[in-house]
Design a protein around this motif. Structure first.
Motif, PDB file in Angstrom:
ATOM      1  N   GLN A 104      21.997  -7.706  32.571  1.00  0.00           N
ATOM      2  CA  GLN A 104      22.975  -7.249  33.565  1.00  0.00           C
ATOM      3  C   GLN A 104      24.296  -6.842  32.911  1.00  0.00           C
ATOM      4  O   GLN A 104      24.882  -5.835  33.274  1.00  0.00           O
ATOM      5  CB  GLN A 104      23.216  -8.358  34.598  1.00  0.00           C
ATOM      6  N   GLN A 105      24.759  -7.608  31.947  1.00  0.00           N
ATOM      7  CA  GLN A 105      26.041  -7.306  31.295  1.00  0.00           C
ATOM      8  C   GLN A 105      25.972  -5.994  30.530  1.00  0.00           C
ATOM      9  O   GLN A 105      26.917  -5.208  30.565  1.00  0.00           O
ATOM     10  CB  GLN A 105      26.468  -8.446  30.378  1.00  0.00           C
ATOM     11  N   LEU A 106      24.877  -5.748  29.831  1.00  0.00           N
ATOM     12  CA  LEU A 106      24.716  -4.487  29.106  1.00  0.00           C
ATOM     13  C   LEU A 106      24.731  -3.318  30.085  1.00  0.00           C
ATOM     14  O   LEU A 106      25.403  -2.316  29.864  1.00  0.00           O
ATOM     15  CB  LEU A 106      23.411  -4.482  28.302  1.00  0.00           C
ATOM     16  N   ALA A 107      24.004  -3.453  31.181  1.00  0.00           N
ATOM     17  CA  ALA A 107      23.959  -2.387  32.192  1.00  0.00           C
ATOM     18  C   ALA A 107      25.348  -2.143  32.771  1.00  0.00           C
ATOM     19  O   ALA A 107      25.794  -0.991  32.872  1.00  0.00           O
ATOM     20  CB  ALA A 107      22.966  -2.748  33.293  1.00  0.00           C
ATOM     21  N   ALA A 108      26.041  -3.201  33.130  1.00  0.00           N
ATOM     22  CA  ALA A 108      27.376  -3.057  33.725  1.00  0.00           C
ATOM     23  C   ALA A 108      28.359  -2.416  32.743  1.00  0.00           C
ATOM     24  O   ALA A 108      29.175  -1.578  33.134  1.00  0.00           O
ATOM     25  CB  ALA A 108      27.882  -4.415  34.180  1.00  0.00           C
ATOM     26  N   ARG A 110      27.809  -0.236  30.578  1.00  0.00           N
ATOM     27  CA  ARG A 110      27.537   1.203  30.451  1.00  0.00           C
ATOM     28  C   ARG A 110      27.626   1.943  31.789  1.00  0.00           C
ATOM     29  O   ARG A 110      27.313   3.120  31.863  1.00  0.00           O
ATOM     30  CB  ARG A 110      26.173   1.409  29.816  1.00  0.00           C
ATOM     31  N   GLY A 111      28.010   1.208  32.832  1.00  0.00           N
ATOM     32  CA  GLY A 111      28.146   1.840  34.141  1.00  0.00           C
ATOM     33  C   GLY A 111      26.844   2.001  34.895  1.00  0.00           C
ATOM     34  O   GLY A 111      26.760   2.773  35.850  1.00  0.00           O
ATOM     35  N   TRP A 112      25.819   1.274  34.477  1.00  0.00           N
ATOM     36  CA  TRP A 112      24.517   1.339  35.125  1.00  0.00           C
ATOM     37  C   TRP A 112      24.388   0.209  36.137  1.00  0.00           C
ATOM     38  O   TRP A 112      25.165  -0.733  36.142  1.00  0.00           O
ATOM     39  CB  TRP A 112      23.401   1.215  34.094  1.00  0.00           C
ATOM     40  N   ALA A 113      23.366   0.298  36.973  1.00  0.00           N
ATOM     41  CA  ALA A 113      23.095  -0.741  37.966  1.00  0.00           C
ATOM     42  C   ALA A 113      21.727  -1.362  37.686  1.00  0.00           C
ATOM     43  O   ALA A 113      20.899  -0.776  36.988  1.00  0.00           O
ATOM     44  CB  ALA A 113      23.129  -0.154  39.377  1.00  0.00           C
ATOM     45  N   MET A 114      21.524  -2.528  38.264  1.00  0.00           N
ATOM     46  CA  MET A 114      20.237  -3.218  38.140  1.00  0.00           C
ATOM     47  C   MET A 114      19.614  -3.372  39.525  1.00  0.00           C
ATOM     48  O   MET A 114      20.313  -3.591  40.505  1.00  0.00           O
ATOM     49  CB  MET A 114      20.430  -4.607  37.536  1.00  0.00           C
ATOM     50  N   LEU A 115      18.305  -3.264  39.578  1.00  0.00           N
ATOM     51  CA  LEU A 115      17.520  -3.518  40.780  1.00  0.00           C
ATOM     52  C   LEU A 115      16.381  -4.435  40.349  1.00  0.00           C
ATOM     53  O   LEU A 115      15.282  -3.980  40.026  1.00  0.00           O
ATOM     54  CB  LEU A 115      16.989  -2.199  41.356  1.00  0.00           C
ATOM     55  N   PRO A 116      16.665  -5.744  40.266  1.00  0.00           N
ATOM     56  CA  PRO A 116      15.664  -6.672  39.724  1.00  0.00           C
ATOM     57  C   PRO A 116      14.432  -6.798  40.619  1.00  0.00           C
ATOM     58  O   PRO A 116      14.526  -6.753  41.839  1.00  0.00           O
ATOM     59  CB  PRO A 116      16.415  -8.003  39.627  1.00  0.00           C
ATOM     60  N   ARG A 117      13.293  -6.926  39.973  1.00  0.00           N
ATOM     61  CA  ARG A 117      12.021  -7.100  40.670  1.00  0.00           C
ATOM     62  C   ARG A 117      11.816  -8.562  41.010  1.00  0.00           C
ATOM     63  O   ARG A 117      12.216  -9.411  40.236  1.00  0.00           O
ATOM     64  CB  ARG A 117      10.871  -6.618  39.783  1.00  0.00           C
ATOM     65  N   PRO A 118      11.191  -8.892  42.084  1.00  0.00           N
ATOM     66  CA  PRO A 118      10.781  -7.991  43.163  1.00  0.00           C
ATOM     67  C   PRO A 118      11.997  -7.614  44.006  1.00  0.00           C
ATOM     68  O   PRO A 118      12.872  -8.443  44.258  1.00  0.00           O
ATOM     69  CB  PRO A 118       9.792  -8.821  43.975  1.00  0.00           C
ATOM     70  N   PHE A 119      12.076  -6.362  44.405  1.00  0.00           N
ATOM     71  CA  PHE A 119      13.228  -5.908  45.170  1.00  0.00           C
ATOM     72  C   PHE A 119      12.806  -5.514  46.577  1.00  0.00           C
ATOM     73  O   PHE A 119      11.636  -5.329  46.861  1.00  0.00           O
ATOM     74  CB  PHE A 119      13.950  -4.752  44.482  1.00  0.00           C
ATOM     75  N   ASN A 120      13.804  -5.426  47.451  1.00  0.00           N
ATOM     76  CA  ASN A 120      13.554  -5.024  48.830  1.00  0.00           C
ATOM     77  C   ASN A 120      14.514  -3.887  49.187  1.00  0.00           C
ATOM     78  O   ASN A 120      15.336  -3.476  48.359  1.00  0.00           O
ATOM     79  CB  ASN A 120      13.702  -6.219  49.783  1.00  0.00           C
ATOM     80  N   ASP A 121      14.434  -3.405  50.413  1.00  0.00           N
ATOM     81  CA  ASP A 121      15.255  -2.275  50.837  1.00  0.00           C
ATOM     82  C   ASP A 121      16.753  -2.589  50.754  1.00  0.00           C
ATOM     83  O   ASP A 121      17.546  -1.737  50.362  1.00  0.00           O
ATOM     84  CB  ASP A 121      14.902  -1.849  52.263  1.00  0.00           C
ATOM     85  N   GLU A 122      17.133  -3.802  51.115  1.00  0.00           N
ATOM     86  CA  GLU A 122      18.547  -4.186  51.050  1.00  0.00           C
ATOM     87  C   GLU A 122      19.066  -4.148  49.616  1.00  0.00           C
ATOM     88  O   GLU A 122      20.188  -3.704  49.359  1.00  0.00           O
ATOM     89  CB  GLU A 122      18.755  -5.577  51.639  1.00  0.00           C
ATOM     90  N   MET A 123      18.262  -4.622  48.688  1.00  0.00           N
ATOM     91  CA  MET A 123      18.662  -4.609  47.277  1.00  0.00           C
ATOM     92  C   MET A 123      18.782  -3.176  46.769  1.00  0.00           C
ATOM     93  O   MET A 123      19.695  -2.863  45.998  1.00  0.00           O
ATOM     94  CB  MET A 123      17.660  -5.412  46.450  1.00  0.00           C
ATOM     95  N   LEU A 124      17.873  -2.302  47.210  1.00  0.00           N
ATOM     96  CA  LEU A 124      17.939  -0.888  46.831  1.00  0.00           C
ATOM     97  C   LEU A 124      19.234  -0.281  47.365  1.00  0.00           C
ATOM     98  O   LEU A 124      19.936   0.431  46.641  1.00  0.00           O
ATOM     99  CB  LEU A 124      16.718  -0.142  47.367  1.00  0.00           C
ATOM    100  N   GLU A 125      19.561  -0.564  48.610  1.00  0.00           N
ATOM    101  CA  GLU A 125      20.801  -0.052  49.213  1.00  0.00           C
ATOM    102  C   GLU A 125      22.024  -0.519  48.430  1.00  0.00           C
ATOM    103  O   GLU A 125      22.952   0.249  48.194  1.00  0.00           O
ATOM    104  CB  GLU A 125      20.916  -0.502  50.664  1.00  0.00           C
ATOM    105  N   GLU A 126      22.019  -1.782  48.040  1.00  0.00           N
ATOM    106  CA  GLU A 126      23.152  -2.316  47.279  1.00  0.00           C
ATOM    107  C   GLU A 126      23.291  -1.603  45.937  1.00  0.00           C
ATOM    108  O   GLU A 126      24.409  -1.255  45.529  1.00  0.00           O
ATOM    109  CB  GLU A 126      22.955  -3.821  47.064  1.00  0.00           C
ATOM    110  N   ALA A 127      22.182  -1.382  45.243  1.00  0.00           N
ATOM    111  CA  ALA A 127      22.247  -0.685  43.951  1.00  0.00           C
ATOM    112  C   ALA A 127      22.753   0.745  44.128  1.00  0.00           C
ATOM    113  O   ALA A 127      23.581   1.215  43.351  1.00  0.00           O
ATOM    114  CB  ALA A 127      20.864  -0.690  43.293  1.00  0.00           C
ATOM    115  N   LEU A 128      22.267   1.442  45.142  1.00  0.00           N
ATOM    116  CA  LEU A 128      22.703   2.822  45.388  1.00  0.00           C
ATOM    117  C   LEU A 128      24.169   2.886  45.812  1.00  0.00           C
ATOM    118  O   LEU A 128      24.871   3.850  45.475  1.00  0.00           O
ATOM    119  CB  LEU A 128      21.818   3.474  46.448  1.00  0.00           C
ATOM    120  N   SER A 129      24.629   1.879  46.526  1.00  0.00           N
ATOM    121  CA  SER A 129      26.014   1.890  47.000  1.00  0.00           C
ATOM    122  C   SER A 129      27.010   1.820  45.843  1.00  0.00           C
ATOM    123  O   SER A 129      28.148   2.260  45.982  1.00  0.00           O
ATOM    124  CB  SER A 129      26.252   0.753  47.992  1.00  0.00           C
ATOM    125  N   ARG A 130      26.588   1.292  44.723  1.00  0.00           N
ATOM    126  CA  ARG A 130      27.472   1.294  43.529  1.00  0.00           C
ATOM    127  C   ARG A 130      27.878   2.695  43.148  1.00  0.00           C
ATOM    128  O   ARG A 130      28.924   2.909  42.551  1.00  0.00           O
ATOM    129  CB  ARG A 130      26.744   0.682  42.330  1.00  0.00           C
TER     130      ARG A 130
END
Length: 133
Positions: A104-108, A110-130
């Motif tokens: 997570q720290q490496l991704a952050a 570099r300005g990237w987001a994480m969507l850890p598995r298993p994910f759901n629609d809410e988690m996808l929305e949160e990642a996209l909202s970044r």
């Protein structure tokens, strides 16, 4: 699953309408890719392009004027291994990784987001909202 589109069905699209967002899904598992596609399209007017490997990215995105986000089945630390294929294809900083939640720290950093598995629609929305998508 009828909304699922692989790069084969989208490769005819030369450019994209400026009002349409384009999201790339790099995912080997067709069921997960179809689920992501359905979740994305149920909330937004966008084009989804699916590829199963980093090597397919450039071909699948040929002619696409703007890529708004990429959801990739990689760990952030694996990006460098595929940098040649991905840098040319992913003309966006809006990269969401679905593997490597311990990075997570490496991704952050570099300005990237994480969507850890298993994910759901809410988690996808949160990642996209970044990325305000």
């Amino acid at each position: 699953m009828k909304d699922f589109e692989s790069h084969r069905t989208m490769s005819h699209m030369h450019g994209n309408d400026s009002s349409d967002m384009v999201v790339l899904i790099l995912e080997r598992d067709m069921i997960i890719a179809a689920d992501l596609t359905e979740a994305l399209k149920s909330r937004r007017n966008l084009h989804v392009i699916h590829v199963a490997s980093p090597e397919d990215c450039a071909k699948a995105l040929h002619g696409i004027k703007q890529l708004h986000a990429a959801i990739v089945e990689l760990r952030p630390s694996e990006y460098e291994s595929y940098q040649n294929q991905l840098d040319q294809a992913l003309r966006t900083t809006n990269v969401i990784f679905t593997n490597g939640e311990d990075e997570q720290q490496l991704a952050a950093a570099r300005g990237w987001a994480m969507l850890p598995r298993p994910f759901n629609d809410e988690m996808l929305e949160e990642a996209l909202s970044r990325f305000n998508i």
